[in-house]
Design an enzyme around this catalytic site. Structure first.
Site, PDB file in Angstrom:
ATOM      1  CD1 TRP A  70      -2.082  -2.208   1.907  1.00  0.00           C
ATOM      2  CD2 TRP A  70      -2.891  -1.381  -0.015  1.00  0.00           C
ATOM      3  NE1 TRP A  70      -3.041  -3.068   1.444  1.00  0.00           N
ATOM      4  CE2 TRP A  70      -3.566  -2.594   0.277  1.00  0.00           C
ATOM      5  CE3 TRP A  70      -3.250  -0.685  -1.162  1.00  0.00           C
ATOM      6  CZ2 TRP A  70      -4.555  -3.121  -0.548  1.00  0.00           C
ATOM      7  CZ3 TRP A  70      -4.237  -1.210  -1.998  1.00  0.00           C
ATOM      8  CH2 TRP A  70      -4.875  -2.416  -1.681  1.00  0.00           C
ATOM      9  CG  ASP A  74      -3.374   3.805   4.150  1.00  0.00           C
ATOM     10  OD1 ASP A  74      -4.417   3.609   4.797  1.00  0.00           O
ATOM     11  OD2 ASP A  74      -3.073   3.152   3.126  1.00  0.00           O
ATOM     12  CE  LYS A 101      -8.885  -3.327   3.508  1.00  0.00           C
ATOM     13  NZ  LYS A 101      -7.809  -2.437   3.149  1.00  0.00           N
TER      14      LYS A 101
HETATM   15  C1  LIG Z   1      -7.237  -1.938   1.748  1.00  0.00           C
HETATM   16  C2  LIG Z   1      -6.204  -0.918   1.886  1.00  0.00           C
HETATM   17  C3  LIG Z   1      -6.054   0.132   0.953  1.00  0.00           C
HETATM   18  C4  LIG Z   1      -6.883   0.241  -0.298  1.00  0.00           C
HETATM   19  O1  LIG Z   1      -8.119   0.727  -0.002  1.00  0.00           O
HETATM   20  P1  LIG Z   1      -9.198   1.031  -1.139  1.00  0.00           P
HETATM   21  O2  LIG Z   1     -10.284   1.667  -0.344  1.00  0.00           O
HETATM   22  O3  LIG Z   1      -9.568  -0.288  -1.740  1.00  0.00           O
HETATM   23  O4  LIG Z   1      -8.592   1.930  -2.141  1.00  0.00           O
HETATM   24  C5  LIG Z   1      -5.086   1.085   1.191  1.00  0.00           C
HETATM   25  N1  LIG Z   1      -4.290   1.021   2.276  1.00  0.00           N
HETATM   26  C6  LIG Z   1      -4.399   0.021   3.183  1.00  0.00           C
HETATM   27  C7  LIG Z   1      -3.501   0.012   4.380  1.00  0.00           C
HETATM   28  C8  LIG Z   1      -5.355  -0.963   3.014  1.00  0.00           C
HETATM   29  O5  LIG Z   1      -5.470  -1.949   3.916  1.00  0.00           O
END
Ligand SMILES: *Cc1c(COP(=O)(O)O)cnc(C)c1O
Length: 358
Positions: free
Chosen positions: A99, A166, A190
């Site tokens: 990511w 993030d 998540k």
């Molecule tokens: C799942 C995830 C993403 C991607 O998220 P989307 O909403 O599908 O774009 C980005 N960063 C992390 C840490 C993730 O777990």
């Protein structure tokens, strides 16, 4: 048979949240109308949105000089919105896995990217520490929990430049010192909601630091100024997220859920370390509380498909590891009950016994 949901994302949500969501789809707040068929500008929905913001602030102890907004597009859209808004000359990124790599790739469209630290040398099995952060960066970017590799920052790092994180997969799972961050964001699918909504927490001074002319939808100020209502927000995911935040508050908040998350993770990591057939993939001090990765131990690699089948027959869902790591990954998000982790541990013990007797 009871299913134990360890899906990495979208993932488990509390039962009561699903029940309330199901009711709201049929009849929202006794209006006789479905939540899916009302204007996002009705008072009842604005109340939901405002409550979700208030609960975000309360549960994470977000200081007053931060704004919270909700948008669509997922975390992946923020990968380019962040540099579009804040990357003028050079930004720093810590590369801890898939990511952050994706975020780095998008940032390069807007300026220079300096990878200030990386754990790629050891297949992302640890979190880099003690690295120097140049003072001339526009911002420093980290991914606080690496959903795929199963590593997680255990401290909120000090940064001399605005720190952007993030937190898609560990938001609301542990206490965070928000004051150390200029911006925290993530896809909510998540730990908080179904897919479709992205949360952004941003410090007020950042709103004045937008470095270029941007289309309205890309400018952070648009979403702050319009309180997440510039265009049609993702109504249903926001509703479900608010229900999850209510649930979290009723459980005792982030501090209590963190205590439970520690307990669940300890149960599973202890078994991974004890059981002769398995081993963990991440440095112990950097192991994620949310995404617990493990593989068959050396010499037992060929047992992986058999264990997968064995676990499936006992109700385990979503434990296949990401193809980049292999083996297994049990995502133990907030709504994952301790009983599910205990069931997985029992399953690992049973498998070991069965193999010893063969
Ligand atoms: C799942 C995830 C993403 C991607 O998220 P989307 O909403 O599908 O774009 C980005 N960063 C992390 C840490 C993730 O777990």
């Amino acid at each position: 048979m009871k299913k134990h949901n360890f899906n990495a994302g979208p993932s488990i949500l509390p039962d009561v949240v699903l029940q309330n969501a199901a009711k709201a789809i049929i009849d929202f707040n006794g209006s006789g109308l479905s939540l899916l068929s009302i204007s996002h500008r009705t008072k009842d929905f604005e109340d939901v949105l405002n409550e979700a913001q208030t609960l975000f602030r309360e549960l994470l102890h977000i200081p007053d000089n931060y704004k919270i907004f909700f948008v669509s597009g997922g975390a992946s859209t923020q990968f380019f919105h962040i540099p579009a808004n804040f990357l003028k000359t050079k930004a720093g990124y810590v590369n801890t896995g898939v990511w952050s790599k994706k975020a780095i790739k998008e940032a390069k469209h807007y300026g220079e990217v300096q990878v200030v630290a990386s754990s790629e040398d050891k297949n992302f099995t640890y979190i880099p520490k003690g690295f120097a952060i140049p003072a001339d960066l526009d911002y420093l970017y980290i991914c606080s929990n690496n959903t795929i590799y199963g590593s997680e920052y255990k401290v909120d790092i000090d940064s001399p430049v605005p720190l952007i994180a993030d937190m898609s997969s560990d938001i609301m799972s542990r206490p965070v010192d928000v004051s150390k961050y200029a911006m925290i964001y993530g896809g909510a699918q998540k730990n908080l909601a179904p897919a479709g909504v992205t949360f952004v927490i941003i410090r007020d001074d950042m709103l004045e630091k937008v470095v270029r002319e941007l289309p309205s939808m890309m400018n952070v100020n648009t979403h702050v100024a319009n309180n997440s209502m510039f265009n049609t927000p993702p109504v249903f995911p926001i509703y479900v997220m608010n229900e999850t935040l209510r649930w979290l508050k009723a459980q005792g908040g982030v501090e209590e859920i963190y205590r439970r998350n520690l307990e669940k993770a300890e149960l599973l990591y202890n078994e991974i370390d004890r059981n002769s057939l398995f081993r963990g993939t991440v440095e112990k001090e950097d192991r994620s509380l949310m995404n617990i990765c493990f593989v068959m131990s050396e010499g037992n690699e060929e047992l992986a498909p058999e264990f997968m089948e064995f676990a499936k027959e006992r109700g385990m869902v979503g434990i296949k590891g990401h193809r980049l790591v292999g083996g297994f990954r049990a995502s133990c998000y907030n709504a994952c009950p301790k009983e599910s982790v205990e069931a997985l541990v029992a399953c690992m013990q049973e498998f070991e016994k069965m193999k010893a007797n063969q």
